[in-house]
Every structure is written in structure tokens, then in C-alpha cells.
Design a protein around this motif. Structure first.
Motif, PDB file in Angstrom:
ATOM      1  N   VAL A 288       0.837  -1.203   0.000  1.00 14.82           N
ATOM      2  CA  VAL A 288       0.000   0.000   0.000  1.00 14.82           C
ATOM      3  C   VAL A 288       0.871   1.252   0.000  1.00 14.82           C
ATOM      4  O   VAL A 288       0.601   2.214  -0.719  1.00 14.82           O
ATOM      5  N   HIS A 289       1.950   1.244   0.771  1.00 17.47           N
ATOM      6  CA  HIS A 289       2.803   2.422   0.886  1.00 17.47           C
ATOM      7  C   HIS A 289       3.846   2.548  -0.219  1.00 17.47           C
ATOM      8  O   HIS A 289       4.631   3.491  -0.222  1.00 17.47           O
ATOM      9  N   ALA A 290       3.815   1.643  -1.172  1.00 19.00           N
ATOM     10  CA  ALA A 290       4.682   1.779  -2.351  1.00 19.00           C
ATOM     11  C   ALA A 290       4.120   2.826  -3.313  1.00 19.00           C
ATOM     12  O   ALA A 290       4.809   3.265  -4.234  1.00 19.00           O
ATOM     13  N   ASP A 291       2.887   3.243  -3.096  1.00 19.43           N
ATOM     14  CA  ASP A 291       2.254   4.280  -3.918  1.00 19.43           C
ATOM     15  C   ASP A 291       3.127   5.543  -3.902  1.00 19.43           C
ATOM     16  O   ASP A 291       3.606   5.952  -2.836  1.00 19.43           O
ATOM     17  N   PRO A 292       3.346   6.167  -5.060  1.00 22.81           N
ATOM     18  CA  PRO A 292       4.205   7.360  -5.132  1.00 22.81           C
ATOM     19  C   PRO A 292       3.759   8.503  -4.223  1.00 22.81           C
ATOM     20  O   PRO A 292       4.579   9.335  -3.838  1.00 22.81           O
ATOM     21  N   SER A 293       2.501   8.560  -3.853  1.00 25.96           N
ATOM     22  CA  SER A 293       2.030   9.663  -3.005  1.00 25.96           C
ATOM     23  C   SER A 293       2.679   9.640  -1.617  1.00 25.96           C
ATOM     24  O   SER A 293       2.656  10.637  -0.912  1.00 25.96           O
ATOM     25  N   TYR A 294       3.257   8.507  -1.228  1.00 25.19           N
ATOM     26  CA  TYR A 294       3.928   8.439   0.072  1.00 25.19           C
ATOM     27  C   TYR A 294       5.364   8.946   0.004  1.00 25.19           C
ATOM     28  O   TYR A 294       6.019   9.097   1.022  1.00 25.19           O
ATOM     29  N   GLU A 295       5.847   9.189  -1.206  1.00 22.48           N
ATOM     30  CA  GLU A 295       7.135   9.843  -1.455  1.00 22.48           C
ATOM     31  C   GLU A 295       8.298   9.235  -0.695  1.00 22.48           C
ATOM     32  O   GLU A 295       9.246   9.923  -0.351  1.00 22.48           O
ATOM     33  N   GLY A 296       8.242   7.965  -0.398  1.00 22.24           N
ATOM     34  CA  GLY A 296       9.354   7.312   0.288  1.00 22.24           C
ATOM     35  C   GLY A 296       9.621   7.860   1.675  1.00 22.24           C
ATOM     36  O   GLY A 296      10.720   7.719   2.197  1.00 22.24           O
ATOM     37  N   ASN A 297       8.633   8.497   2.302  1.00 22.45           N
ATOM     38  CA  ASN A 297       8.821   9.081   3.625  1.00 22.45           C
ATOM     39  C   ASN A 297       9.161   7.980   4.628  1.00 22.45           C
ATOM     40  O   ASN A 297       8.498   6.951   4.678  1.00 22.45           O
ATOM     41  N   PRO A 298      10.206   8.194   5.450  1.00 16.80           N
ATOM     42  CA  PRO A 298      10.621   7.171   6.420  1.00 16.80           C
ATOM     43  C   PRO A 298       9.528   6.762   7.405  1.00 16.80           C
ATOM     44  O   PRO A 298       9.547   5.654   7.923  1.00 16.80           O
ATOM     45  N   LEU A 299       8.563   7.636   7.663  1.00 14.89           N
ATOM     46  CA  LEU A 299       7.457   7.315   8.552  1.00 14.89           C
ATOM     47  C   LEU A 299       6.695   6.089   8.060  1.00 14.89           C
ATOM     48  O   LEU A 299       6.127   5.344   8.851  1.00 14.89           O
ATOM     49  N   PHE A 300       6.704   5.858   6.737  1.00 13.45           N
ATOM     50  CA  PHE A 300       5.942   4.768   6.144  1.00 13.45           C
ATOM     51  C   PHE A 300       6.807   3.566   5.760  1.00 13.45           C
ATOM     52  O   PHE A 300       6.383   2.705   5.002  1.00 13.45           O
ATOM     53  N   SER A 301       8.013   3.488   6.310  1.00 12.07           N
ATOM     54  CA  SER A 301       8.915   2.377   6.005  1.00 12.07           C
ATOM     55  C   SER A 301       8.520   1.115   6.776  1.00 12.07           C
ATOM     56  O   SER A 301       7.788   1.181   7.780  1.00 12.07           O
ATOM     57  N   ARG A 302       9.036   0.000   6.325  1.00  4.48           N
ATOM     58  CA  ARG A 302       8.801  -1.287   6.996  1.00  4.48           C
ATOM     59  C   ARG A 302       9.278  -1.220   8.452  1.00  4.48           C
ATOM     60  O   ARG A 302       8.560  -1.627   9.367  1.00  4.48           O
ATOM     61  N   ALA A 303      10.487  -0.714   8.648  1.00  4.31           N
ATOM     62  CA  ALA A 303      11.062  -0.657   9.995  1.00  4.31           C
ATOM     63  C   ALA A 303      10.222   0.221  10.919  1.00  4.31           C
ATOM     64  O   ALA A 303       9.960  -0.153  12.071  1.00  4.31           O
ATOM     65  N   ALA A 304       9.782   1.371  10.432  1.00  3.09           N
ATOM     66  CA  ALA A 304       8.970   2.273  11.257  1.00  3.09           C
ATOM     67  C   ALA A 304       7.630   1.624  11.585  1.00  3.09           C
ATOM     68  O   ALA A 304       7.146   1.723  12.721  1.00  3.09           O
ATOM     69  N   TYR A 305       7.033   0.955  10.604  1.00  4.14           N
ATOM     70  CA  TYR A 305       5.763   0.257  10.851  1.00  4.14           C
ATOM     71  C   TYR A 305       5.939  -0.807  11.932  1.00  4.14           C
ATOM     72  O   TYR A 305       5.145  -0.878  12.877  1.00  4.14           O
TER      73      TYR A 305
END
Length: 179
Positions: free
Chosen positions: A29-46
């Protein structure tokens, strides 16, 4: 498409949200470009957030499965009276702050199941039969989900930026008396 829903609480729910199928769906879901690779949405942060959140009172998850495939999930926990979202630009009205609330943290639905009612059912099952008066969540104003929440009766009551490198989020609220 025959979707089955499963509600889990406590330790079972906590183990589920950090299991590989859930993490993989989160990443998809967070691979969508709208998430802009923000670290908040990374695997590790999740994984860090979900592991900590799973230890909170009232933690519950609802999953949607098509056969043996995980196609969506949502989870949340009880936000105690007096507590509010980190990074909120202003406190909520006193009548909301003084109540316990259900904090909805994630609502994930696989792309090919969006628009089918899976997300709405997941959230309805999470919100039903709760002791809290309100539910609250944060959503990025530019995200498609933001408009969906508004259509479902949520209202914006504030904004937050949980970290300096995090995007601005709208804080949304719904009265659970309608479920």
C-alpha cells in the motif's frame, strides 16, 4: 470473491499485525508514489510502531481474507482520556479530550479489492461493540482515503505533524454511537 472477516484482540492481534502477510500488505500500500518514500511509512517504522501499539489497552485488529489471502486489515487501540495525537497543532475540544477514544491506526486494503466495500466492512467491524464514545484517526489530506473517510461520516477536527520529517495529517473524528 468470498471475503471472511476476523476480529482479534490482545496478544493474538499483536502477533498478527507484525506477521509477514500484514507487513507485506503495508509495504504494498505504501509503495504508492504519493507516500514519497517518507521514512514514517517504512517497513522498519511500521514494525516499531505496531509492536508498541499492540501492547496498549483495547488493542484489536480486523482482517479480511479471500480464501487464504490477506486482502485487508485495520487496527486500533484505546486512547485514554486526556491523551491526544502527538504533534497536534492544538488540543481537541474538552468534551473529546476528557473521553476515552478508539485510535484507528491503520486501514489497509489491497489495490485490487479497493472500491469493493472491504475497507468499509473492516472499519465497521473495528468500530462496532466498542466501549469508547469516539473514534479518531489521522489521514493525509492528499490521500484518497481522506475523502473516503469524509464520505463515511468522519469530520476533521484538527491537524498534526507527528515528527519534523512527517507529512501534515488531518485529525478526524467520528461518534461511535452511530455504529
Amino acid at each position: 470473491m468470498t471475503i471472511s472477516y476476523r476480529v482479534q484482540t490482545g496478544e493474538t492481534a499483536g502477533m498478527a499485525v507484525v506477521s509477514e502477510p500484514y507487513v507485506q500488505l503495508y509495504e504494498d500500500v505504501h509503495a504508492d508514489p504519493s507516500y514519497e518514500g517518507n521514512p514514517l511509512f517504512s517497513r522498519a517504522a511500521y514494525l516499531e510502531r505496531a509492536s508498541a501499539q499492540a501492547q496498549t489497552p483495547g488493542f484489536a485488529t480486523v482482517s479480511a481474507e479471500d480464501g487464504s489471502d490477506l486482502v485487508g486489515y485495520t487496527y486500533g487501540f484505546t486512547m485514554e482520556a486526556g491523551r491526544w495525537w502527538r504533534g497536534a497543532l492544538k488540543p481537541p475540544p474538552d468534551e473529546i479530550l476528557k473521553e476515552t477514544k478508539l485510535a484507528v491506526i491503520e486501514l489497509m486494503v489491497r489495490d485490487d479489492y479497493r472500491g469493493s466495500g472491504v475497507g468499509r466492512q473492516l472499519l465497521a467491524k473495528l468500530l462496532s461493540n466498542r466501549d469508547e464514545r469516539y473514534a479518531t484517526l489521522t489521514a493525509r489530506p492528499v490521500a484518497a482515503a481522506h475523502g473516503m473517510y469524509l464520505r463515511w461520516g468522519w469530520r476533521v477536527i484538527g491537524q498534526s505533524q507527528p515528527a519534523s520529517d512527517a507529512p501534515a495529517m488531518d485529525i478526524m473524528l467520528i461518534d461511535l454511537g452511530m455504529f
